[in-house]
Scaffold this motif. Structure first.
Motif, PDB file in Angstrom:
ATOM      1  N   LYS A 169      63.785 -17.793  51.241  1.00 38.00           N
ATOM      2  CA  LYS A 169      62.834 -18.896  51.470  1.00 38.00           C
ATOM      3  C   LYS A 169      61.694 -18.949  50.455  1.00 38.00           C
ATOM      4  O   LYS A 169      60.573 -19.348  50.773  1.00 38.00           O
ATOM      5  N   ALA A 170      61.970 -18.555  49.215  1.00 43.81           N
ATOM      6  CA  ALA A 170      60.965 -18.719  48.166  1.00 43.81           C
ATOM      7  C   ALA A 170      60.751 -20.203  47.915  1.00 43.81           C
ATOM      8  O   ALA A 170      61.662 -21.020  48.064  1.00 43.81           O
ATOM      9  N   ASN A 171      59.547 -20.565  47.515  1.00 46.40           N
ATOM     10  CA  ASN A 171      59.181 -21.962  47.284  1.00 46.40           C
ATOM     11  C   ASN A 171      59.856 -22.485  46.027  1.00 46.40           C
ATOM     12  O   ASN A 171      59.524 -22.075  44.911  1.00 46.40           O
ATOM     13  N   VAL A 172      60.787 -23.431  46.190  1.00 46.56           N
ATOM     14  CA  VAL A 172      61.519 -23.973  45.038  1.00 46.56           C
ATOM     15  C   VAL A 172      60.694 -24.996  44.270  1.00 46.56           C
ATOM     16  O   VAL A 172      61.093 -25.429  43.185  1.00 46.56           O
ATOM     17  N   ASN A 173      59.545 -25.387  44.822  1.00 44.28           N
ATOM     18  CA  ASN A 173      58.668 -26.339  44.138  1.00 44.28           C
ATOM     19  C   ASN A 173      57.441 -25.658  43.538  1.00 44.28           C
ATOM     20  O   ASN A 173      56.445 -26.320  43.235  1.00 44.28           O
ATOM     21  N   ALA A 174      57.503 -24.346  43.367  1.00 41.52           N
ATOM     22  CA  ALA A 174      56.380 -23.611  42.785  1.00 41.52           C
ATOM     23  C   ALA A 174      56.089 -24.116  41.370  1.00 41.52           C
ATOM     24  O   ALA A 174      57.008 -24.460  40.617  1.00 41.52           O
ATOM     25  N   ILE A 175      54.811 -24.142  41.021  1.00 42.11           N
ATOM     26  CA  ILE A 175      54.373 -24.650  39.715  1.00 42.11           C
ATOM     27  C   ILE A 175      53.621 -23.549  38.986  1.00 42.11           C
ATOM     28  O   ILE A 175      52.769 -22.870  39.572  1.00 42.11           O
ATOM     29  N   ASP A 176      53.911 -23.349  37.700  1.00 36.17           N
ATOM     30  CA  ASP A 176      53.197 -22.343  36.928  1.00 36.17           C
ATOM     31  C   ASP A 176      51.905 -22.925  36.340  1.00 36.17           C
ATOM     32  O   ASP A 176      51.558 -24.071  36.619  1.00 36.17           O
ATOM     33  N   LYS A 177      51.215 -22.148  35.536  1.00 30.08           N
ATOM     34  CA  LYS A 177      49.901 -22.601  35.059  1.00 30.08           C
ATOM     35  C   LYS A 177      50.002 -23.742  34.049  1.00 30.08           C
ATOM     36  O   LYS A 177      49.000 -24.375  33.728  1.00 30.08           O
ATOM     37  N   PHE A 178      51.213 -24.029  33.569  1.00 26.24           N
ATOM     38  CA  PHE A 178      51.427 -25.158  32.664  1.00 26.24           C
ATOM     39  C   PHE A 178      51.929 -26.388  33.416  1.00 26.24           C
ATOM     40  O   PHE A 178      52.281 -27.385  32.798  1.00 26.24           O
ATOM     41  N   GLY A 179      51.976 -26.280  34.743  1.00 27.06           N
ATOM     42  CA  GLY A 179      52.424 -27.390  35.566  1.00 27.06           C
ATOM     43  C   GLY A 179      53.932 -27.530  35.630  1.00 27.06           C
ATOM     44  O   GLY A 179      54.444 -28.529  36.131  1.00 27.06           O
ATOM     45  N   ARG A 180      54.651 -26.526  35.146  1.00 28.84           N
ATOM     46  CA  ARG A 180      56.106 -26.609  35.119  1.00 28.84           C
ATOM     47  C   ARG A 180      56.708 -26.090  36.413  1.00 28.84           C
ATOM     48  O   ARG A 180      56.372 -25.001  36.864  1.00 28.84           O
ATOM     49  N   THR A 181      57.595 -26.868  36.962  1.00 29.23           N
ATOM     50  CA  THR A 181      58.271 -26.467  38.189  1.00 29.23           C
ATOM     51  C   THR A 181      59.431 -25.531  37.860  1.00 29.23           C
ATOM     52  O   THR A 181      59.819 -25.365  36.699  1.00 29.23           O
ATOM     53  N   VAL A 182      59.987 -24.948  38.918  1.00 32.52           N
ATOM     54  CA  VAL A 182      61.167 -24.097  38.749  1.00 32.52           C
ATOM     55  C   VAL A 182      62.313 -24.913  38.155  1.00 32.52           C
ATOM     56  O   VAL A 182      63.074 -24.427  37.306  1.00 32.52           O
ATOM     57  N   LEU A 183      62.417 -26.190  38.548  1.00 36.85           N
ATOM     58  CA  LEU A 183      63.477 -27.055  38.021  1.00 36.85           C
ATOM     59  C   LEU A 183      63.296 -27.288  36.523  1.00 36.85           C
ATOM     60  O   LEU A 183      64.272 -27.247  35.760  1.00 36.85           O
ATOM     61  N   ILE A 184      62.076 -27.521  36.087  1.00 37.01           N
ATOM     62  CA  ILE A 184      61.823 -27.717  34.656  1.00 37.01           C
ATOM     63  C   ILE A 184      62.210 -26.474  33.870  1.00 37.01           C
ATOM     64  O   ILE A 184      62.826 -26.560  32.802  1.00 37.01           O
ATOM     65  N   LEU A 185      61.879 -25.304  34.409  1.00 37.79           N
ATOM     66  CA  LEU A 185      62.252 -24.054  33.737  1.00 37.79           C
ATOM     67  C   LEU A 185      63.767 -23.925  33.627  1.00 37.79           C
ATOM     68  O   LEU A 185      64.298 -23.493  32.594  1.00 37.79           O
ATOM     69  N   ALA A 186      64.466 -24.299  34.689  1.00 42.65           N
ATOM     70  CA  ALA A 186      65.935 -24.220  34.664  1.00 42.65           C
ATOM     71  C   ALA A 186      66.515 -25.184  33.631  1.00 42.65           C
ATOM     72  O   ALA A 186      67.473 -24.853  32.921  1.00 42.65           O
ATOM     73  N   VAL A 187      65.929 -26.363  33.533  1.00 42.74           N
ATOM     74  CA  VAL A 187      66.379 -27.342  32.535  1.00 42.74           C
ATOM     75  C   VAL A 187      66.128 -26.813  31.130  1.00 42.74           C
ATOM     76  O   VAL A 187      66.986 -26.917  30.241  1.00 42.74           O
ATOM     77  N   CYS A 188      64.937 -26.230  30.909  1.00 41.06           N
ATOM     78  CA  CYS A 188      64.607 -25.690  29.592  1.00 41.06           C
ATOM     79  C   CYS A 188      65.533 -24.542  29.197  1.00 41.06           C
ATOM     80  O   CYS A 188      65.780 -24.307  28.012  1.00 41.06           O
TER      81      CYS A 188
END
Length: 394
Positions: free
Chosen positions: A308-327
């Protein structure tokens, strides 16, 4: 107190024998987890199947047949219980004595994930490199083990690191020396013993009430060093004695971050069992889940999502987990995230969405996955708006 012969009793006995703690299951002891949790931890230590998998059910209590299928076996457990507190894991394990089990989690691979340039798969000139990774500092993961020179250590620290001092001599030594004294790198004896897997010395130091939460020069506790170096028995001993798993180091990483980086599911489970924060962020704003995606550690990503980790977590650059996966260019990770309740329209601080990164990197498969997901979401919203009465009835 559990009934003698029950699985819960056997699990308690195993923990008490192996961890060197009082032989009881008292709910009044705040530093000890509840009985089901201890049973789950016992499963992690010794009642695991040959495959090393955790029980598939949501209930952490292992089935009765687990003992018969474990590498210890029912006969081994009875032998363990019959011999009393002096028994050791080596005596009840059916494995050859020549391969002494220094690690209770002996079925999983050791280390092998550290490199000078972490996450190199995202640094090249390929499609994954979209100018993202330069923002993140990987140096926290470069040197997991201490660099030790004999001439820099005093008598106690040498004993803690190499562990070759007879037990009786070490006990005498501990009576006359400050157990919390540090070396030039601010390392205590507990740091050194934990990092090098000298669990018996760790137990002696804890018995002498050494400081559990002392920091070395990188603000790391003994627990963090034990997790970094995958010294399983030391990790569990420290947790059993009340070490805080959420204290961050100078990079903001907690013990759970390092377990995730090592792809060490068993230690991650133990840390979570003792209350580790699954949403803790390091100085780059990466949660353990974000770190797993950033490092393309798909198994850990699946594990954390199940926890149950938060899949919408945002890092200090505003990037979501989904953006990281895309990158990272990982269509499989993107697909897994899209199966969750995830926001695909979120923009980072540069105003880019996950789709923007996919398009700029020419990740055609990922672009198609995102397009299909958006179509399904729009279709779902249209259907809900068209049938408001039906939705209210449900």
């Amino acid at each position: 107190m559990p009934q003698s012969g029950s699985l819960e009793f056997i699990a308690s006995c195993y923990l008490d024998l192996h961890m060197g703690v009082p032989f009881c299951l008292s709910p009044s002891e705040p530093s000890r987890p509840e009985a089901p949790q201890r049973l789950a931890l016992a499963w992690t230590l010794g009642l695991r199947h040959q495959s090393g998998s955790w029980p598939p059910s949501s209930n952490p209590v292992a089935p009765e047949c687990a003992i018969a299928n474990s590498h210890v076996g029912a006969d081994g457990w009875q032998k363990c219980l019959g011999q009393g507190l002096g028994s050791t894991v080596a005596e009840v394990c059916s494995k050859p004595a020549a391969s002494a089990m220094k690690k209770p989690f002996g079925l999983r691979s050791k280390m092998g994930k550290w490199c000078c340039h972490c996450f190199s798969c995202c640094r090249g000139s390929g499609k994954s490199n979209v100018g993202t990774w330069a923002d993140y500092d990987d140096c926290a993961f470069e040197e997991p083990r201490y660099q030790v020179r004999r001439e820099d250590l005093d008598k106690l620290h040498r004993a803690a690191w190499w562990g070759k001092v007879p037990r009786a001599d070490l006990i005498v030594m501990l009576r006359s020396i400050d157990v919390n004294q540090t070396d030039k790198e601010k390392r205590t004896a507990l740091h050194l013993a934990s990092a090098n897997g000298n669990s018996e010395i760790v137990k002696l130091l804890l018995y002498r009430r050494c400081e559990l939460h002392a920091f070395d020069s990188k603000k790391r506790t003994a627990l963090i060093k034990a997790v970094q170096c995958q010294e399983d028995e030391c990790v569990l001993t420290l947790l059993e004695h009340g070490t805080d798993p959420d204290l961050p180091d100078v990079y903001g990483n907690t013990a759970l971050h390092y377990a995730v980086y090592n792809e060490d599911k068993l230690l991650a489970k133990a840390l979570l069992l003792y209350g580790a924060d699954i949403e803790a962020k390091n100085k780059c704003g990466l949660t353990p889940l974000s770190l797993a995606v950033y490092g393309q550690k798909e198994k850990m990503m699946k594990f954390l999502i199940k926890k149950k980790a938060n899949v919408n977590a945002i890092d200090k650059f505003g990037r979501t987990v989904l953006i990281l996966a895309v990158c990272c260019g990982s269509a499989s990770m993107v697909g897994l995230l899209l199966d969750q309740d995830i926001d695909v329209f979120c923009q980072d601080k540069s105003g880019k969405t996950a789709r923007d990164y996919a398009v700029s990197s020419q990740h055609n498969i990922i672009c198609q996955l995102l397009s299909d997901y958006k179509e399904k979401q729009m279709s779902k919203k249209f259907s809900e708006n068209s049938n408001p009465g039906k939705e209210a009835e449900e």
